[in-house]
Design a protein around this motif. Structure first.
Motif, PDB file in Angstrom:
ATOM      1  N   ASN A 190      31.202  32.222   4.893  1.00 34.66           N
ATOM      2  CA  ASN A 190      30.855  31.127   3.968  1.00 34.66           C
ATOM      3  C   ASN A 190      31.062  31.499   2.500  1.00 34.66           C
ATOM      4  O   ASN A 190      30.351  30.999   1.618  1.00 34.66           O
ATOM      5  CB  ASN A 190      29.396  30.711   4.206  1.00 34.66           C
ATOM      6  N   PHE A 191      32.045  32.356   2.225  1.00 37.90           N
ATOM      7  CA  PHE A 191      32.224  32.852   0.868  1.00 37.90           C
ATOM      8  C   PHE A 191      32.737  31.773  -0.096  1.00 37.90           C
ATOM      9  O   PHE A 191      32.280  31.686  -1.242  1.00 37.90           O
ATOM     10  CB  PHE A 191      33.171  34.056   0.859  1.00 37.90           C
ATOM     11  N   SER A 192      33.665  30.947   0.347  1.00 29.52           N
ATOM     12  CA  SER A 192      34.197  29.890  -0.531  1.00 29.52           C
ATOM     13  C   SER A 192      33.093  28.922  -0.938  1.00 29.52           C
ATOM     14  O   SER A 192      33.019  28.499  -2.101  1.00 29.52           O
ATOM     15  CB  SER A 192      35.330  29.135   0.163  1.00 29.52           C
ATOM     16  N   PHE A 193      32.227  28.570   0.007  1.00 30.27           N
ATOM     17  CA  PHE A 193      31.067  27.732  -0.288  1.00 30.27           C
ATOM     18  C   PHE A 193      30.193  28.396  -1.351  1.00 30.27           C
ATOM     19  O   PHE A 193      29.758  27.759  -2.323  1.00 30.27           O
ATOM     20  CB  PHE A 193      30.263  27.506   0.997  1.00 30.27           C
ATOM     21  N   PHE A 194      29.937  29.671  -1.163  1.00 30.78           N
ATOM     22  CA  PHE A 194      29.119  30.467  -2.085  1.00 30.78           C
ATOM     23  C   PHE A 194      29.707  30.423  -3.501  1.00 30.78           C
ATOM     24  O   PHE A 194      28.987  30.186  -4.484  1.00 30.78           O
ATOM     25  CB  PHE A 194      29.066  31.898  -1.540  1.00 30.78           C
ATOM     26  N   VAL A 195      31.009  30.628  -3.609  1.00 32.82           N
ATOM     27  CA  VAL A 195      31.671  30.636  -4.916  1.00 32.82           C
ATOM     28  C   VAL A 195      31.531  29.285  -5.595  1.00 32.82           C
ATOM     29  O   VAL A 195      31.143  29.181  -6.774  1.00 32.82           O
ATOM     30  CB  VAL A 195      33.162  31.007  -4.761  1.00 32.82           C
ATOM     31  N   ARG A 196      31.845  28.221  -4.863  1.00 34.57           N
ATOM     32  CA  ARG A 196      31.818  26.869  -5.446  1.00 34.57           C
ATOM     33  C   ARG A 196      30.397  26.475  -5.870  1.00 34.57           C
ATOM     34  O   ARG A 196      30.194  25.842  -6.911  1.00 34.57           O
ATOM     35  CB  ARG A 196      32.367  25.861  -4.444  1.00 34.57           C
ATOM     36  N   ALA A 197      29.410  26.884  -5.093  1.00 37.83           N
ATOM     37  CA  ALA A 197      28.026  26.527  -5.405  1.00 37.83           C
ATOM     38  C   ALA A 197      27.559  27.163  -6.710  1.00 37.83           C
ATOM     39  O   ALA A 197      26.738  26.581  -7.439  1.00 37.83           O
ATOM     40  CB  ALA A 197      27.113  26.948  -4.258  1.00 37.83           C
ATOM     41  N   LEU A 198      28.081  28.340  -7.038  1.00 38.38           N
ATOM     42  CA  LEU A 198      27.618  29.071  -8.219  1.00 38.38           C
ATOM     43  C   LEU A 198      28.328  28.676  -9.509  1.00 38.38           C
ATOM     44  O   LEU A 198      27.893  29.092 -10.594  1.00 38.38           O
ATOM     45  CB  LEU A 198      27.791  30.577  -7.991  1.00 38.38           C
ATOM     46  N   VAL A 199      29.395  27.886  -9.426  1.00 32.78           N
ATOM     47  CA  VAL A 199      30.182  27.554 -10.620  1.00 32.78           C
ATOM     48  C   VAL A 199      29.330  26.971 -11.751  1.00 32.78           C
ATOM     49  O   VAL A 199      29.390  27.457 -12.896  1.00 32.78           O
ATOM     50  CB  VAL A 199      31.349  26.617 -10.275  1.00 32.78           C
ATOM     51  N   PRO A 200      28.508  25.942 -11.521  1.00 31.77           N
ATOM     52  CA  PRO A 200      27.711  25.389 -12.630  1.00 31.77           C
ATOM     53  C   PRO A 200      26.793  26.425 -13.276  1.00 31.77           C
ATOM     54  O   PRO A 200      26.628  26.443 -14.497  1.00 31.77           O
ATOM     55  CB  PRO A 200      26.905  24.267 -11.964  1.00 31.77           C
ATOM     56  N   PHE A 201      26.194  27.287 -12.464  1.00 30.77           N
ATOM     57  CA  PHE A 201      25.300  28.322 -12.995  1.00 30.77           C
ATOM     58  C   PHE A 201      26.075  29.316 -13.852  1.00 30.77           C
ATOM     59  O   PHE A 201      25.636  29.695 -14.946  1.00 30.77           O
ATOM     60  CB  PHE A 201      24.593  29.043 -11.845  1.00 30.77           C
ATOM     61  N   LEU A 202      27.250  29.746 -13.377  1.00 26.75           N
ATOM     62  CA  LEU A 202      28.037  30.728 -14.116  1.00 26.75           C
ATOM     63  C   LEU A 202      28.584  30.158 -15.416  1.00 26.75           C
ATOM     64  O   LEU A 202      28.657  30.867 -16.433  1.00 26.75           O
ATOM     65  CB  LEU A 202      29.185  31.240 -13.238  1.00 26.75           C
TER      66      LEU A 202
END
Length: 392
Positions: free
Chosen positions: A229-241
């Motif tokens: 589930n790494f791609s999901f993880f990356v996309r979910a963190l975009v707003p925070f980053l």
């Protein structure tokens, strides 16, 4: 590798689990068992390994590998490489060196000699020796997860795994979730399966390594398989980053693939994800200084990194999936692993509340006390004794 004791119960472990990994959860599990069980006065451990590339076994004094198929041909991978290296080892009389073949032959010789009381089976490549009941010894296996079954791997491997499970006298499952899956996928009765939990393996000493990395969130382990589930993880963190410009995401494991790098560029965060290789002695510090350890996987059999994070005083954010709630209970924040907004909210909530951070760290330290390799080893020995009693 032998711990010689007079009149002791002899437990044999073949070589496959440790030869398949330099580091990793399965080889760590068996190495911890070897270390703890070999200290018992009435049990002798016999391991089919002459030399090894496995870091954990080397730590127990097994000589380092002189060469293996993994590193042959300058480390270049190609189809049939493993079998080619085995053939070269055999036809050259060992002049072309492959530690996996050396250990496979050594394990096979020990198995055929049969000078042991019980076999704790670790690898599918020994399966032919079980055919036609050639090895008349009690057999115990550990099932770490049913990832191949759940995600439809090679049918030949699935057939062999089921055949092995049906052959075993008893099965050790590493969580209640794994036990449930064994029953569901293979139709094996619950009373043939014992649950024995893993334990933390991180070395509890702060090397200071984490202090050098700045402000970061942490992702541990493999990323390539879809269920990670790494791609999901990356996309979910975009707003925070994008809002917190000093925060990075540290990823252990293999170097980023071209596909991962492309995803980072597309999302405008190519400089925010950092891949590193970490020494065993640095993991405690890596966890300790992270904002949080995040485990987005859709499926795991256990999840040793959860316990390592607890030991290290690192807050944990987990997918509400698989065995994770069973292992962490209330010592973690949970999110739906298909809902990016839920993961984002967990990260934001933890970042905004120092009280919540302290609460999770304290709960983690309490929860991890339920797990240790001494407990796991004692429970495993109880399984051995039960099987041997049934064989009388």
């Amino acid at each position: 590798m032998v711990s010689e004791k007079r009149n002791a119960l002899r437990i044999f472990y073949d070589c496959l689990a440790t030869e398949g990994q330099e580091v990793g959860g399965v080889s760590r599990y068996f190495t911890e068992l070897f270390a703890y069980i070999s200290k018992l006065p009435d049990i002798e451990v016999l391991v089919g390994v002459k030399e090894t590339r496995n870091v954990y076994l080397q730590g127990l004094g097994v000589p380092a590998s002189k060469g293996s198929w993994h590193s042959a041909f300058a480390g270049i991978s190609f189809k049939g490489k493993r079998l080619l290296c085995r053939w070269l080892f055999l036809v050259s009389g060992g002049l072309f060196h492959d530690s996996e073949t050396l250990n496979w032959l050594y394990s096979r010789r020990l198995i055929c000699q049969g000078d042991f009381d019980l076999w704790h089976f670790t690898g599918l490549y020994m399966l032919p020796l079980l055919a036609n009941n050639r090895i008349k010894k009690p057999l115990v296996i550990t099932i770490h997860d049913l990832t191949p079954e759940r995600f439809a791997w090679n049918p030949k491997i699935l057939k062999k795994r089921k055949e092995l499970a049906l052959t075993a006298d008893r099965i050790i499952a590493v969580s209640r979730k794994t036990k449930h899956d064994i029953c569901e996928y293979w139709g094996i009765a619950e009373d043939r399966i014992d649950v024995v939990y893993h334990a933390p393996s991180v070395v509890s000493r702060d090397s200071g390594f984490g202090c050098t990395l700045g402000d970061y969130l942490l992702f541990i382990g493999a990323r390539a398989a879809t269920y990670k589930n790494f791609s999901f993880f990356v996309r979910a963190l975009v707003p925070f980053l994008l809002k917190n410009l000093t925060v990075k995401v540290i990823c252990t494991g293999m170097a980023f693939s071209d596909g991962e790098k492309m995803l980072f560029r597309q999302l405008g965060i190519e400089n925010r994800f950092v891949q590193i290789f970490v020494k065993e002695s640095d993991f405690f510090s890596l966890y300790k200084h992270a904002r949080a350890f995040i485990y987005p996987s859709l499926y795991e059999g256990f999840g040793i990194p959860i316990l390592d994070a607890f030991v290290s005083g690192c807050p944990v954010i987990l997918a509400r999936a698989s065995c994770f709630p069973e292992i962490a209970q209330d010592a973690a924040l949970y999110f739906d692993p298909t809902n990016e907004v839920e993961l984002l909210k967990c990260v934001q909530l933890l970042s905004e509340s120092s009280d919540l951070r302290r609460e999770l760290i304290e709960k983690g330290r309490k929860r991890v006390k339920a797990f240790s390799w001494s407990i796991a080893s004692a429970a495993t020995v109880e399984v051995y004794e039960r099987v041997l009693q049934e064989w009388k």
